[in-house]
Design a protein around this motif. Sequence first.
Motif, PDB file in Angstrom:
ATOM      1  N   LEU A  81       1.453 -14.430 -39.145  1.00 27.90           N
ATOM      2  CA  LEU A  81       0.729 -14.684 -37.885  1.00 27.90           C
ATOM      3  C   LEU A  81       0.929 -13.580 -37.040  1.00 27.90           C
ATOM      4  O   LEU A  81      -0.258 -13.275 -36.492  1.00 27.90           O
ATOM      5  CB  LEU A  81       1.239 -16.067 -37.441  1.00 27.90           C
ATOM      6  N   ALA A  91      -1.333 -10.850 -38.152  1.00 25.61           N
ATOM      7  CA  ALA A  91      -3.015 -11.049 -37.743  1.00 25.61           C
ATOM      8  C   ALA A  91      -3.051 -10.821 -36.192  1.00 25.61           C
ATOM      9  O   ALA A  91      -4.110 -10.503 -36.006  1.00 25.61           O
ATOM     10  CB  ALA A  91      -3.262 -12.577 -38.288  1.00 25.61           C
ATOM     11  N   PRO A 151      -6.373 -19.304 -37.159  1.00 27.56           N
ATOM     12  CA  PRO A 151      -5.749 -19.047 -38.221  1.00 27.56           C
ATOM     13  C   PRO A 151      -4.534 -19.853 -38.463  1.00 27.56           C
ATOM     14  O   PRO A 151      -3.861 -19.928 -39.530  1.00 27.56           O
ATOM     15  CB  PRO A 151      -5.302 -17.511 -38.228  1.00 27.56           C
TER      16      PRO A 151
END
Length: 809
Positions: free
Chosen positions: A652, A655, A673
């Motif tokens: 995470l 990203a 996401p």
Amino acid sequence: MDMNLPPVEELRRVDAELARLDARRAELLARRVWLLGVLRSPAGPAAAPPFPGARPAAETSPRGAQNVLLTLGGTLLAVAALAFTLVSWGSMGIAGRSAVLLLVTSAALAAPAVLLRRGLASTAEAVGALGLALTVLDAYALHRVALPATDGLGYAAVAAGLLAGLWAGYGGLLRGLRLPFPASVAAAQLPLPLGVLAAGGGPAAVAWAAALTAAADVLLLARRAGVAVRTTAGVSAALLAVWALPVGGTLSLTGPWAGGPLLLGWAAVLLGAARVVRPAARVLAAVAALAGVAAVAGPVRAALPAEWTVPVYVVCGLAVAALWRPVRVARIPAEVRAGFGLAGGGVAALGLVWALPPVLGGLLGPAARTTAVWSGTHTAPVPAQWPATALLVLLLGAGAAAAVRGPWGRWGAVLLGWAVLTALPVALGLSYAAGIAVRLVATGAALALAVRPGVLTRGLPEPAAVPERPEPSTRPGGGWGASWPVGAPVAAGALLSRTGLVTGLASAGSALLLALDVRAATFVVLGVLLGLCAAAAVLGAGAVRETAAGGAVLAAAGLVGAGTAAAGLSAAAAGLVLLLVPAGTAALAVRFRSLASELSGVAVGALAVALTAPRPAVLALALALGGVIAAATALRPERRRAASWTAGALFLAAAWLRLGVWGVTVPEAYTLPVTVPALVVGLLRRRRDPAASSWGAYGAGLAATLVPGLVAVWSDPHWARPLLLGTGALAVTLLGARFRLQAPLVLGGAVLALVAVHELAPYVVQLVGALPRWLPPAAAGLLLLAVGATYERRLREARLVRERLARMR
């Protein structure tokens, strides 16, 4: 007692009878105390026994009061005689002065005989003490009047000897007096030292006189004399030793051939005292041993160079300490042998303290770096120019420890052997390469001991023979070295293993710090340390295995870091390469389970990520690679929970960081996401466990998108975001209501309501601005009246809503 009385009257009579009994008991106890005092006091019964109503009991016994009065009277008479002798002497002629002194002294010395025959022992003791004091004044007066030209010290020596003999004879005539014999012993301490001083003798001669006097005191201690006589002799000998031993020690340093024999003489005196005075035998034997060491080492030290001083004393100390072991031929008492061991061990310990600076220099010297890494220059050894004989002292200590039977001796030998290897480069001034080699040898030997401590614990009792309460060994050759309980291999092995581990790590750190001076040496040392730690991790067990595994990971990280530095890579690139270490650790953890190695890998991974922080794009890549490593670790069942969460967080973060690098400002690009996989995981969990709460399954995933989107709506002037967010919140709310799930219903409904408020807020503001100012307060008042009128019904409806929500998952 009449039992037919009323209870009140009977209770009064019972209390009165008890009070009478208490009073009688107190009277009898007082009488008993008085009778005991009469029986114990030699002065006879008191005039009146203590009974109720009599005067309070005396605070001192008659004998105590008598002694105080006699002592005070004798002291006053002595003071008066002294004042008469010193002050009023000149007012009388020679005949009168002699007659007065002779008369008073004769009377004082003769009176105790009469007093003893009459049974007045205390009075006789006081008058006898006065007579002894008057003889001292007579001697002084004789010197002032008849022998004024005589040397004072010589006269004092002769007078002290004569007085000692006179007092001893006087005590022999009057056996009932206790003071003459101790006084004679005290006076006998002066003739020899004062006579030597009068003859012009120096400190050595006076110390010899004191030694001879102390020897006489020891002979007196060995006889069956009275307690007062033996106490006086012991105290006198101790005072002479306190003065003479420092003189002998000083002479052993400045004039060893004069101080040595003196100290040997005092050692003989102290050993004789140790055989007589058993309670202080250990202390006396230790002092005697120290005197013997100084006596023997002084002349030998004087014949050798200065750097051999400490080794000579250590050799002598160890020779004395060897007498601590049982010697059947000499029949040395155990307490005396213990004193020898204490003294010899203390001398050896001081020598080891003197030899510590080279050890500390070899261990910590490389840390005193003043140049850059891989500069090719080396730090000067600390301390510089230390004598090489320090190695001899350490070797002597190691040999002595190895000769001691038992685990403690072996432990000391191991520690001192490591100290020898550590001090070797500094003490001998070895070259740079030799210094590194010696440190690596010390590391390997210490780690080998940590892995296989049983090599040094053979021959000790086996653990199977451990009794319920282990007792110290009493076999021949025992003592401190053998005072280890049966079953020692277990405890001794653990002690030696930990010692090897600690010393090995210390030597490894010293070798690595020294190797940083040269690039090639750094790679060689790191490679050797990697091999040693890996071997120890494979062959060892317990703490040794874990520590060695962690050390191997750190050594591998050092090799990778040194390689990137040698290749000239940037810090960010070095961080990416350094991720190979945690990746390798994760791969090896499948076959080689070690918590320390995994934690070390995590630490190296954190360092690698930190190195890439200045470049966000590379940092995102490093985080993604870390997520891959964590995801691979999550395949192991025992690490699944922690590793899976770590992998998710790293993915995470990677990203989000990548989106930030690309310049994306839409929050949904960051939150979706997270939401989608979280909802998928929650759905799978609910299928596997239908009783799971909707908050635990869907709460975090829904909040990850709805909450940031709601914050963005309130700052977004356009219509598209509120429409999309409202539609999504409506769908979530309907799904929550359909499947009776609390988290979607509450979160979706709350977000939908707040989005609606956001959309209606401008119109409400316009409407409120167009209405009269009195209308909003009036509307609020009517609303309150309506709510109040239907308060109970509203509470029931709110309770029903709460109960329905509570029944949802």
